[in-house]
Design an enzyme around this catalytic site. Structure first.
Site, short mmCIF file in Angstrom:
data_model
loop_
_atom_site.label_atom_id
_atom_site.label_comp_id
_atom_site.label_asym_id
_atom_site.label_seq_id
_atom_site.Cartn_x
_atom_site.Cartn_y
_atom_site.Cartn_z
N GLU A 1 0.85 -1.20 0.00
CA GLU A 1 0.00 0.00 0.00
C GLU A 1 0.88 1.24 0.00
O GLU A 1 1.98 1.24 0.57
CB GLU A 1 -0.91 -0.05 1.24
CG GLU A 1 -1.75 1.17 1.54
CD GLU A 1 -2.83 1.48 0.50
OE1 GLU A 1 -2.48 1.55 -0.70
OE2 GLU A 1 -3.99 1.69 0.88
N ASP A 2 0.39 2.32 -0.59
CA ASP A 2 1.15 3.57 -0.61
C ASP A 2 1.17 4.22 0.78
O ASP A 2 2.21 4.53 1.33
CB ASP A 2 0.62 4.55 -1.67
CG ASP A 2 -0.87 4.85 -1.57
OD1 ASP A 2 -1.56 4.24 -0.72
OD2 ASP A 2 -1.36 5.70 -2.33
N ASP B 1 -3.85 5.34 6.32
CA ASP B 1 -4.35 6.54 7.01
C ASP B 1 -5.34 6.10 8.09
O ASP B 1 -4.94 5.84 9.23
CB ASP B 1 -5.00 7.43 5.93
CG ASP B 1 -5.48 8.76 6.45
OD1 ASP B 1 -5.10 9.14 7.57
OD2 ASP B 1 -6.25 9.45 5.74
N PHE C 1 -1.02 16.01 4.45
CA PHE C 1 -1.42 15.37 3.19
C PHE C 1 -0.20 15.28 2.29
O PHE C 1 0.42 16.28 1.96
CB PHE C 1 -2.57 16.12 2.51
CG PHE C 1 -3.22 15.25 1.48
CD1 PHE C 1 -4.17 14.30 1.86
CD2 PHE C 1 -2.83 15.30 0.15
CE1 PHE C 1 -4.74 13.44 0.92
CE2 PHE C 1 -3.40 14.45 -0.79
CZ PHE C 1 -4.34 13.52 -0.41
N ARG D 1 1.56 12.29 -8.74
CA ARG D 1 1.99 10.90 -8.54
C ARG D 1 3.39 10.64 -9.08
O ARG D 1 4.11 9.78 -8.60
CB ARG D 1 1.05 9.94 -9.30
CG ARG D 1 -0.31 9.76 -8.69
CD ARG D 1 -0.99 8.55 -9.34
NE ARG D 1 -2.43 8.58 -9.19
CZ ARG D 1 -3.09 8.15 -8.12
NH1 ARG D 1 -2.44 7.65 -7.10
NH2 ARG D 1 -4.41 8.22 -8.08
#
Ligand code: IMP
Ligand code: MG
Length: 174
Positions: free
Chosen positions: A97-98, A101, A150, A163
């Site tokens: 996963e990137d 959160d 963020f 990205r």
């Protein structure tokens, strides 16, 4: 236009990815090993991670999810828009996963992938973001841990932008 602040440089990321690959290699010297990337955010991390793994055989698959809610938060409802395509039964699986959160996506996918009867499932997250965690998830391999903010770059987007950036940045003004 947003203002971006550098958090992790391409060089720091490269070093960390190599360390993670080494750990994974030590934990799973035997086949079969499957890495599953969560689209779209994990595509760059997964590409670097698999090339840092010193092994001859490895399977790669992708899963794509959509979560309802605001553009930069999850609402708790996750749906799969593209499922995995290779069998997982009896295999060691690493879900890549990137950024984790709230934890809702990973929690949902762990349950979903368990139905495929893998031998084991581990989580490898490029970034562990702590401040909005709602579901306890245990992360086995973590690139970097941050409190909040963020983040964009290295696969992570803000409304589909940024990205492609080779480093990770914090968005200061949205
Ligand atoms: P979770 O279900 O809240 O853990 O959601 C994780 C997903 O939210 C990630 O896969 C990203 O798509 C998105 N996300 C959460 N925080 C960020 C961020 O800081 N930058 C970019 N995407 C994020
Ligand atoms: Mg994502």
């Amino acid at each position: 236009m947003e203002e971006l602040k550098v958090l992790f440089t391409p060089e720091e990321i490269r070093k960390r990815v190599e360390e993670l690959a080494l750990k994974i290699e030590n934990d799973f010297p035997e086949d079969p090993l499957v890495l599953i990337g969560i689209l779209k955010g994990s595509f760059i991390f997964l590409a670097d991670l698999v090339r840092a793994l010193k092994r001859k055989t490895l399977e790669i698959d992708f899963i794509r999810v959509k979560s309802y809610g605001y553009s930069d938060t999850s609402s708790g409802e996750v749906i799969i828009t593209k499922d995995i395509e290779i069998p997982l039964d009896g295999k060691n699986v690493i879900l890549v996963e990137d950024i984790v959160d709230t934890g809702i996506t990973i929690d949902f996918l762990l349950k979903h992938l368990s139905l495929h009867k893998p031998k084991s499932i581990k989580i490898c997250a490029f970034i562990n973001k702590l401040e909005r965690r709602e579901v306890e998830v245990s992360l086995d391999y973590v690139g970097f841990t941050v409190e909040g903010g963020f983040l964009v770059g290295y696969g992570l987007d803000y409304a589909e932008r940024y990205r492609h950036l080779p480093g990770v940045y914090e968005v200061l003004k949205k």
